[in-house]
Design an enzyme around this catalytic site. Structure first.
Site, short mmCIF file in Angstrom:
data_model
loop_
_atom_site.label_atom_id
_atom_site.label_comp_id
_atom_site.label_asym_id
_atom_site.label_seq_id
_atom_site.Cartn_x
_atom_site.Cartn_y
_atom_site.Cartn_z
N LYS A 17 0.85 -1.19 0.00
CA LYS A 17 0.00 0.00 0.00
C LYS A 17 0.89 1.24 0.00
O LYS A 17 2.00 1.19 0.49
CB LYS A 17 -0.91 0.00 1.24
CG LYS A 17 -1.75 -1.27 1.42
CD LYS A 17 -2.89 -1.34 0.46
CE LYS A 17 -3.76 -2.56 0.75
NZ LYS A 17 -4.92 -2.66 -0.15
N HIS A 63 -6.82 -13.40 -7.36
CA HIS A 63 -7.63 -12.40 -6.67
C HIS A 63 -9.05 -12.43 -7.23
O HIS A 63 -9.24 -12.67 -8.42
CB HIS A 63 -7.03 -11.00 -6.84
CG HIS A 63 -7.59 -10.01 -5.86
ND1 HIS A 63 -8.83 -9.44 -6.04
CD2 HIS A 63 -7.10 -9.50 -4.70
CE1 HIS A 63 -9.07 -8.61 -5.02
NE2 HIS A 63 -8.05 -8.64 -4.20
#
Length: 440
Positions: A165, A284
């Protein structure tokens, strides 16, 4: 002569409560809410018809085939307890309706058209039974759980990951730095976020190069095998495979794909490449909540999880039970078992409508990710067990001392929880104490 044109009720042909299902049938459980005035039998038969051989009227060419051999059959309907005008319709499909080894064709047939049918207010596919006769036409996961552990030389504990992130905006060099700090601190994996592909601020080739440097540096310093999920998802299958080839040439152990936005055809192609070339494949589920979040309409994630196991993937995100994203414990554990185990018994309390026998198809590691942090470690260790990946993004990078200390904290907490569990301690009751003792 012999052909009677016109519209007739679906239930006259497709509702067959006397039908005995075959071991080779694909079975589906649909949660259906008929429009007012539409009988449940007609609605269930309509689902069977429109997802197999039927259309809105009798056609002359019906006489050129054997509907009895090829039609879907609604063989049972049961009301949903506590819900008005809602039913579970069970439909059996003959195996010959589906192309071998094609999840794309399976979904196009069963859910491709019927969800817009006007006789239904809402429709949800709750579960599928995939018979061994069909599942054996798929390669499934490129490697599976045991082969992955052997490749990584890591046993007896969950694996630890971290999504880098901020998910967008870092340069390739700064991205590689964050990867290095997390892996050096003790994580097994770091991860591209699902929407990190090849944007102007960080082109895919630059990211792959700096990440590879971080991998090899952290491996040399820790003596452990490390991985980063390099997202190969791209605008075309050709570009996706080009990125996977480059990852293999760099010596990376694992690549990643967004299987719902990328599509089942692309995913299966990538799974074949990964199996042939020794790459692990992380999956994902971006976009899943668009499909699975509504209780009454769409497709339950357990069906999408089964589809992924057939299409191919070594990891897939599966919710956390305890984090920021939605997920009920028993239902989540139900589809976690469908991902990992060879044989799963029918258990309606966990949302499993059919007994599923995967025969020898390798298992998929469930990934717990989304809003979890170090204080969740005891619960996650207890809920998911050893064969899982616990992924802390903000729970690593949000540590007040930085990325590497965040990774150290997660690794120390995990090893403390695994040791406490192995000693017979109660993680649910003593979890906070175990974490505090480990942090001293």
């Amino acid at each position: 002569v012999g052909f009677k044109a016109g519209v007739k009720d679906y239930r006259l042909t497709y509702y067959t409560p006397e039908y005995k299902t075959k071991d080779t049938d694909i079975l589906a459980a649909f949660r259906m809410t008929p429009q007012p005035g539409v009988p449940a039998e007609e609605a269930g038969a309509a689902v069977a018809a429109e997802s197999s051989t039927g259309t809105w009227t009798t056609v002359w060419t019906d006489g050129l085939t054997s509907l009895d051999r090829y039609k879907g059959r609604c063989y049972d309907i049961e009301p949903v307890a506590g819900e008005e005008n809602q039913y579970i319709a069970y439909v059996a499909y003959p195996l010959d309706l589906f192309e071998e080894g094609s999840v794309t064709n399976l979904f196009t047939s069963i859910v491709g058209n019927v969800f817009g049918f006007k006789a239904l207010r809402a429709l949800r596919l709750e579960d599928l039974r995939i018979p061994p006769a069909y599942s054996k036409t798929f390669i499934g996961p490129p490697h599976g759980i045991q082969v992955e552990r052997d490749k990584l030389n890591k046993y007896g504990r969950p694996l630890l990951g971290c999504t880098i992130k901020p998910k967008l905006g870092l340069s390739a060099k700064n991205y590689g730095r964050a990867v290095y700090e997390c892996l050096r601190g003790g994580l097994d994996f770091t991860k591209d976020d699902e929407n990190v592909n090849s944007q102007p601020f960080m082109r895919w080739r630059d990211r792959f190069l700096f990440v590879a440097e971080a991998l090899f540096k952290s491996q040399a310093e820790t003596g452990e095998i490390k991985g980063h999920y390099l997202n190969a998802t791209a605008g075309t299958c050709e570009e996706m495979l080009k990125r996977a080839v480059f990852a293999r040439e760099l010596g990376a152990p694992i690549v990643m794909h967004d299987y719902l936005t990328g599509g089942f055809t692309a995913n299966t192609s990538l799974a074949f490449y990964c199996r042939d070339n020794g790459l692990l494949l992380h999956i994902h589920r971006a976009m899943h909540a668009v499909i699975d979040r509504q209780r009454n309409h769409g497709i339950h994630f357990r069906v999408l999880a089964k589809a992924l196991r057939m299409s191919g993937g070594d990891h897939i995100h599966a919710g956390t039970v305890v984090g920021k994203l939605e997920g009920e414990r028993e239902v989540t554990l139900g589809f976690v078992d469908l991902l990992r185990d060879d044989y799963i018994e029918k258990d309606r309390s966990r949302g499993i409508y059919f007994t599923q026998d995967w025969v020898s198809m390798p298992g998929v590691l469930p990934v717990a990710s989304g809003g979890i942090h170090v204080w969740h470690m005891p619960a996650l260790t207890e809920i998911f067990g050893d064969d899982s990946v616990l992924q802390f993004g903000g729970g690593t990078l949000g540590h007040p001392w930085g990325n590497a200390p965040g990774a150290v904290a997660n690794r120390v907490a995990l090893e403390a929880c695994v040791q406490a569990r192995n000693e017979g301690r109660d993680l649910a009751r003593e979890g906070n104490t175990i974490i505090r003792e480990a942090s001293k």
